[in-house]
Design an enzyme around this catalytic site. Structure first.
Site, short mmCIF file in Angstrom:
data_model
loop_
_atom_site.label_atom_id
_atom_site.label_comp_id
_atom_site.label_asym_id
_atom_site.label_seq_id
_atom_site.Cartn_x
_atom_site.Cartn_y
_atom_site.Cartn_z
N THR A 89 1.32 -1.34 -0.18
CA THR A 89 0.28 0.16 0.42
C THR A 89 0.81 0.89 0.27
O THR A 89 2.40 0.54 -0.17
CB THR A 89 -1.01 0.37 1.63
OG1 THR A 89 -1.48 -1.29 1.16
CG2 THR A 89 -1.55 1.56 1.54
N ASN B 234 -4.49 -3.50 -2.49
CA ASN B 234 -4.26 -4.27 -1.34
C ASN B 234 -3.23 -5.11 -1.20
O ASN B 234 -1.76 -4.54 -1.11
CB ASN B 234 -5.60 -5.50 -1.61
CG ASN B 234 -5.60 -5.87 -0.18
OD1 ASN B 234 -5.01 -5.22 0.88
ND2 ASN B 234 -5.92 -7.31 -0.48
O1 DON Z 1 -7.01 -0.93 3.38
C1 DON Z 1 -6.06 -2.51 4.38
O2 DON Z 1 -6.38 -2.33 5.33
C2 DON Z 1 -5.12 -3.09 3.25
N1 DON Z 1 -5.93 -3.66 2.27
C3 DON Z 1 -4.15 -2.66 3.00
C4 DON Z 1 -2.58 -3.00 2.64
C5 DON Z 1 -1.28 -2.94 2.93
O3 DON Z 1 -1.52 -2.06 3.19
C6 DON Z 1 -0.78 -3.42 2.10
N2 DON Z 1 0.94 -3.05 1.83
N3 DON Z 1 1.73 -2.80 2.20
#
Ligand code: DON
Length: 571
Positions: free
Chosen positions: A382, A402
């Site tokens: 993310t 994601n």
């Molecule tokens: O919204 C969420 O909590 C996840 N989709 C976030 C994904 C994420 O942070 C991946 N990263 N390192």
């Protein structure tokens, strides 16, 4: 890679010694103070230097923090395709120079024909990877609508001028970093499998550092967005390409889903920690509520005296985390579909009562609900960026596909990656998602519903003035990383860069495991915690925080996470 620190004296001592030797240069996991990056007129901190530069140029041209945020979001979609996106979604927390606050939800939604059990087999078990890879893993993207909404409400410069830099980067190309070249090579098979028609991210020979990535299809898509705004993405030729891609790969996003997508302004979550006011993201993110619960849980204790990553500090924070994540699994979901008991969860007496059964002598065991296993950090991605402009307007944005590169599907003709955000729903009660998080009714799949998130873009005030802008990627570790970064500054007197650098740890109730970044704990602390019954697992990096601190002298101090290619630029 996860490495088990066994609950066994011999191994505990041996591992603890190993940690001490390997990290003897970094007291308490610190990488040293760095005061070189302080600026007066504004700052952009993002996961990629080119994107930070785009934002800084907008600020220098007289754009405000929202203008810069829009430009950075689109630039990241080009230069940081693993998480920067137009095919994903995210959240923004805003604080205007005069103190007004707002938050914007541009989270993806479940398509209209999505259903509760769509990722289960005939006997009701989750089908491996169905919510994670390929066309069926995608929610309806929200990023473009989000940027349009932010710009309409607060933007100053012309929309087109904010998209132009991204178009140029897509058209003329940019040099990939060593890290990016490696990622493209490692994911080649997956890209080829999901994109038989080819994609700019795949080339015959291996990617090398400084190879140029050209994305003409993405440039054309961005031109449509530049010319037509929201309709440039959700209708017309770009939408047609996305829908054709859905038909080709068995996805279910429809023309109606695209047309109906709306970003939503929501009242931010606000809470106090000592003399600080925390402004953060409300549901459908769990991030804000959980962050306030964590800060409130530790507020009565003398963290400052105990010190960074000492056994008492870690034990207390972990016990708070265990309880907060248990609440998350039960009570958090899209507030438009499920009544989130926000007031109760944030009630001081309630938070205090949650800590009442915490015992210093040993670890409180987590409930026996089937535990999930966190997968390796390399599949997560993310991105967060923090911006402040000359007037002091502040923006905190966390945005995502994601998983790294989302569903791995690049829309043919559109040149952009689609998210795999559907995995953030609870596909089956009690069954862990890719971050090992469990959930139930509150986060069950329903048409049009937003999947629960952990993203926690946050702005902190002190004495009614801007103090910090902070956020991070990291799936379930987002909340605990933001929590620790704030505590590192407020309690442990770290400057912004050191607070970001500091090694982190994480507990999420289930699995009942204390995850520690290599070097986070010294040998004695490790031993003490193991003896109290904390199963410790060493894992790769935790978080990738990009943050800005306003010093008492009025300068902006950047914290760009060295775990990635992140960059703080100011003027
Ligand atoms: O919204 C969420 O909590 C996840 N989709 C976030 C994904 C994420 O942070 C991946 N990263 N390192």
């Amino acid at each position: 890679m996860l490495k088990i620190l066994k609950v066994n004296h011999f191994f505990a001592v041996a591992t603890a010694l190993f940690i001490t030797v390997a990290f003897s240069g970094c007291v308490g996991g610190q990488l040293g103070q760095d005061n070189s990056n302080e600026y007066r007129n504004g700052m952009v901190v993002s996961a990629n230097e080119l994107a930070s530069r785009v934002g800084l140029n907008i600020l220098k041209k007289g754009g405000n923090a929202i203008d810069a945020a829009v430009a950075v979001q689109f630039a990241l979609a080009v230069v940081y395709p693993n998480a920067g996106n137009i095919g994903g979604g995210g959240f923004m927390v805003y604080r205007g120079a005069s103190g007004e606050t707002n938050s914007l939800d541009f989270r993806e939604t479940a398509p209209a024909i999505a259903s509760r059990d769509m990722y289960l087999d005939s006997v009701g078990n989750p089908i491996v990877d169905k919510s994670l890879e390929g066309h069926l893993a995608s929610g309806v993207p929200g990023s473009v609508a989000g940027m349009v909404a932010a710009h309409e409400k607060y933007g100053k410069l012309k929309w087109a001028d904010l998209i132009e830099p991204a178009i140029a980067l897509a058209k003329n190309g940019f040099k990939v970093s060593e890290q990016q070249a490696g990622e493209f090579n490692r994911r080649k098979e997956r890209f080829v499998k999901n994109n038989p028609q080819g994609t700019a991210l795949v080339k015959e020979t291996d990617w090398l550092e400084d190879d140029v990535l050209l994305q003409p299809e993405l440039a054309a898509t961005l031109e449509k967005i530049r010319d037509k705004g929201q309709a440039g993405f959700y209708e017309g030729p770009v939408a047609d390409s996305l829908l054709a891609e859905m038909r080709r790969g068995g996805g279910i996003i429809s023309a109606e889903d695209l047309k109906n997508y709306k970003a939503i302004w929501r009242k931010p979550i606000v809470g106090n920690y000592k003399e600080y006011r925390i402004v953060t993201m409300p549901p459908p993110s769990s991030g804000g509520i959980a962050l306030i619960q964590l800060l409130k849980s530790v507020e009565p204790y003398p963290l400052k005296r105990w010190g960074l990553n000492s056994d008492s500090t870690v034990q207390l924070m972990v016990e708070a985390e265990r309880r907060v994540y248990a609440d998350r699994a039960e009570y958090l979901g899209d507030p438009d579909f499920y009544k989130v008991p926000q007031v109760q969860l944030l009630n001081d007496a309630y938070i205090k009562s949650r800590m009442a059964n915490f015992n210093w002598a040993y670890a409180t065991p987590s409930s026996e609900i089937k535990a999930g296993v966190l997968k390796g950090a390399e599949h997560e991605e993310t991105t967060h960026f923090s911006i402040v402009d000359r007037d002091g307007n502040a923006v905190s944005v966390t945005t995502t596909l994601n998983g790294s590169y989302g569903s791995s599907v690049v829309v043919k003709g559109g040149g952009f990656l689609l998210n795999n955000e559907m995995d953030d729903f609870s596909v089956k009660p009690g069954s862990p998602n890719m971050y090992g998080l469990v959930g139930g009714e509150a986060n069950a799949i329903a048409p049009g519903k937003r999947m629960l998130s952990s993203m926690a873009p946050t702005i902190v005030e002190k004495d009614g003035k801007l103090f910090m802008i902070v956020g991070t990627p990291g799936g379930s570790t987002i909340i605990t990383s933001v929590f620790q970064t704030i505590v590192n500054v407020i309690e442990f007197n770290k400057n912004m860069q050191s607070a970001v650098n500091a090694k982190k740890f994480h507990h999420q109730w289930l699995p009942d495991t204390l995850y520690v970044e290599k070097g986070a704990l010294d040998s004695i602390t490790t031993l003490k915690l193991i003896n109290k019954g904390y199963p410790i697992l060493e894992r790769g990096s935790i978080g990738r925080v990009d943050a800005i601190l306003k010093t008492k002298w009025g300068y902006y101090q950047g914290g760009a996470d060295k775990r990635g290619d992140d960059k703080a630029l100011g003027w």
